[in-house]
Write a protein that holds these residues in place. Structure first.
Motif, PDB file in Angstrom:
ATOM      1  N   VAL A 145       0.849  -1.205   0.000  1.00  0.00           N
ATOM      2  CA  VAL A 145       0.000   0.000   0.000  1.00  0.00           C
ATOM      3  C   VAL A 145       0.880   1.248   0.000  1.00  0.00           C
ATOM      4  O   VAL A 145       0.582   2.237  -0.685  1.00  0.00           O
ATOM      5  N   GLU A 146       1.989   1.174   0.729  1.00  0.00           N
ATOM      6  CA  GLU A 146       2.923   2.307   0.740  1.00  0.00           C
ATOM      7  C   GLU A 146       3.484   2.554  -0.664  1.00  0.00           C
ATOM      8  O   GLU A 146       3.534   3.691  -1.141  1.00  0.00           O
ATOM      9  N   ASP A 149       0.846   4.011  -2.850  1.00  0.00           N
ATOM     10  CA  ASP A 149       0.614   5.418  -2.504  1.00  0.00           C
ATOM     11  C   ASP A 149       1.689   6.303  -3.144  1.00  0.00           C
ATOM     12  O   ASP A 149       1.379   7.299  -3.804  1.00  0.00           O
ATOM     13  N   VAL A 208      -6.709   3.901  -1.853  1.00  0.00           N
ATOM     14  CA  VAL A 208      -5.535   4.784  -1.924  1.00  0.00           C
ATOM     15  C   VAL A 208      -5.329   5.251  -3.362  1.00  0.00           C
ATOM     16  O   VAL A 208      -5.105   6.436  -3.630  1.00  0.00           O
ATOM     17  N   GLN A 211      -8.027   7.734  -4.322  1.00  0.00           N
ATOM     18  CA  GLN A 211      -7.825   9.052  -3.718  1.00  0.00           C
ATOM     19  C   GLN A 211      -6.721   9.836  -4.430  1.00  0.00           C
ATOM     20  O   GLN A 211      -6.840  11.036  -4.650  1.00  0.00           O
ATOM     21  N   ASN A 212      -5.648   9.136  -4.800  1.00  0.00           N
ATOM     22  CA  ASN A 212      -4.509   9.830  -5.410  1.00  0.00           C
ATOM     23  C   ASN A 212      -4.703  10.118  -6.898  1.00  0.00           C
ATOM     24  O   ASN A 212      -3.942  10.904  -7.458  1.00  0.00           O
TER      25      ASN A 212
END
Ligand code: PNW
Length: 463
Positions: A145-146, A149, A208, A211-212
């Protein structure tokens, strides 16, 4: 020859992945991936090769984009090498890695080619494998997830199509059950754990990415085989059910909100792969995360599987009614050519799972046609393979399957994992000595299909 038209907004493209084409594995701050380690372990790759150079795409991407443009491609599916972005698996960001993909995306957009980015196409940072056992450990889902992101913040203004994972079945079972992909595990229990963490990481990454990347569509790519019983016997039907559960439903059912298939949990408990309590790595709330609604599903389709029971002796089983080799055609991977399976799978995803939007994110064939004396590459069998699969896809659309696009595997010959450079899937030929690229006949033919947005069904040749 009857010509089958596709809808006006249908997307035609090709696909590749980072480790298979980029090379430059030691450049600009990229760290080691599990595939670098595995490929350099003696005995793992049939021809002893690795992806250190591959197609040198890391340096030749402008030429490769120009090539795609010359072939009229509308879209390009590529993957992002996690070890270029987060060399420690998580934490510190490598700006040069981000910049590479940013240039690539700008180049694609300038050429009028829409980027479809896959986050994980198997090149996990080795450091995560060493520290926590990679996907065997739940924390790798958080690391993923990092990664999602960081890269989507960088590219989200321009990349509007995201694919979290490529073929979680392969990542789980080829890598942890069969031992033929990195990191070479042979332990079914671990493979089941890995499969769950992959699905969890997908579900965690979807919001994520949304959103980005305002307005983006997010999905996942599964590889599916069309499964058929070898005879109408109850035993063969049961073998088929089990295989379909292992290969297809194990991923589809939780993604589409049905939980893991109960019959498979039962089978795995009976086989001793799971404890009586079932899939204990699946924690409360995980299934809701995995079932997060996606915008599309990517299907990678290559072949079918014909299942014969091993539970009853051959002479007590019914005679086979489905015959595969040597009666039917196979590619050089020994995968049977079976276009009808694509039609049926697309329809199944539509009817049984209600998938709102589908892409064929990979389909193609390994044939090793070499250039002739004039430098042409008459890869007729690949051309016919693609034609027959395009027609099958079109037939599925006639029956309602919401197919929005098609990506041929692959843009160019590349590093075919454990098969090294021995298998050529490209519609463009690559000379690995000179790095020269030559479009094969299939590429020139594909250009015509894209320009016409239609495919001749080949029926005049068949009669
Ligand atoms: C896919 N199977 O791999 C991958 O996404 C590509 O990277 C690869 O080059 C391509 O197909 C051709 O192999 C698969 O055993 C590997 O069923 C194995 C299987 C399916 C897909």
């Amino acid at each position: 020859m009857p010509s089958l038209r596709f809808p006006d907004n249908f997307v035609w493209g090709t696909a590749t992945s980072s480790y298979q084409i980029e090379g430059a594995t030691n450049e600009d701050g990229r760290s080691e991936s599990i595939w670098d380690r595995f490929a350099k372990t003696p005995g793992q790759i049939v021809d002893g090769t690795n992806g250190d150079i591959a197609c040198d795409h890391y340096h030749r991407w402008p030429e490769d984009i120009a090539l795609m443009k010359s072939l009229g491609m509308m879209a390009y599916r590529f993957s992002i090498a996690w070890p270029r972005i987060l060399p420690n698996g998580r934490g510190a960001v490598n700006q040069k890695g981000l910049d590479f993909y940013s240039r690539l995306v700008d180049g694609l957009l300038a050429a009028g080619i829409e980027p479809y980015a896959t986050l994980f196409h198997w090149d996990l940072p080795q450091v995560l494998q060493d520290q926590v056992g990679g996907w065997q450990h739940r924390s790798t889902a958080d690391a993923f997830v990092e990664f999602a992101d960081v890269i989507s913040r960088k590219l989200g203004d321009r990349v509007k199509k995201w694919i979290t994972h490529n073929e979680p079945w392969c990542t789980a079972f080829l890598s942890y059950e069969k031992g033929i992909h990195a990191p070479g595990g042979r332990d079914f229990k671990k493979a089941l754990t890995v499969s769950h963490h992959l699905l969890l990481s997908h579900g965690l990454a979807v919001p994520v990415l949304r959103q980005n990347c305002p307005g983006a569509e997010v999905g996942i790519t599964l590889n599916m085989n069309y499964a058929m019983p070898a005879s109408p016997s109850a035993a063969d039907y049961d073998a088929c059910r089990h295989y379909d559960g292992y290969f297809n439903r194990w991923f589809l059912d939780p993604l589409y909100g049905r939980r893991y298939p109960a019959d498979m949990i039962e089978d795995y408990i009976a086989l001793g792969y799971l404890p009586p309590e079932g899939l204990t790595v699946c924690k409360p709330g995980d299934l809701d995360i995995i079932a997060t609604q996606c915008d599309f599903l990517g299907l990678n389709y290559y072949s079918r599987a014909v299942l014969r029971s091993s539970k009853v002796p051959e002479e007590q089983n019914l005679p086979r009614t489905v015959h595969v080799a040597p009666l039917s055609e196979q590619t050089e991977m020994h995968w049977e050519v079976y276009p009808e399976g694509l039609r049926r799978l697309l329809l199944r995803l539509h009817v049984e799972y209600g998938v709102p939007k589908l892409y064929v994110t990979e389909n193609g064939a390994a044939y090793s046609t070499e250039p002739d004396k004039d430098g042409r590459i008459p890869d007729t069998r690949r051309l016919e393979f693609l034609r027959d699969h395009f027609v099958a896809a079109r037939r599925a659309m006639d029956a309602g399957a919401p197919l929005a696009g098609y990506f041929v595997w692959s843009l160019m010959d590349n590093y075919e994992w454990d098969r090294g450079y021995s298998q050529r899937f490209g519609i463009v030929w690559v000379d690995y000595e000179t790095q020269r690229r030559i479009p094969k006949d299939s590429a020139l033919w594909y250009k015509g299909v894209i320009a016409a947005n239609a495919v001749d069904d080949g029926s005049s040749q068949a009669t």
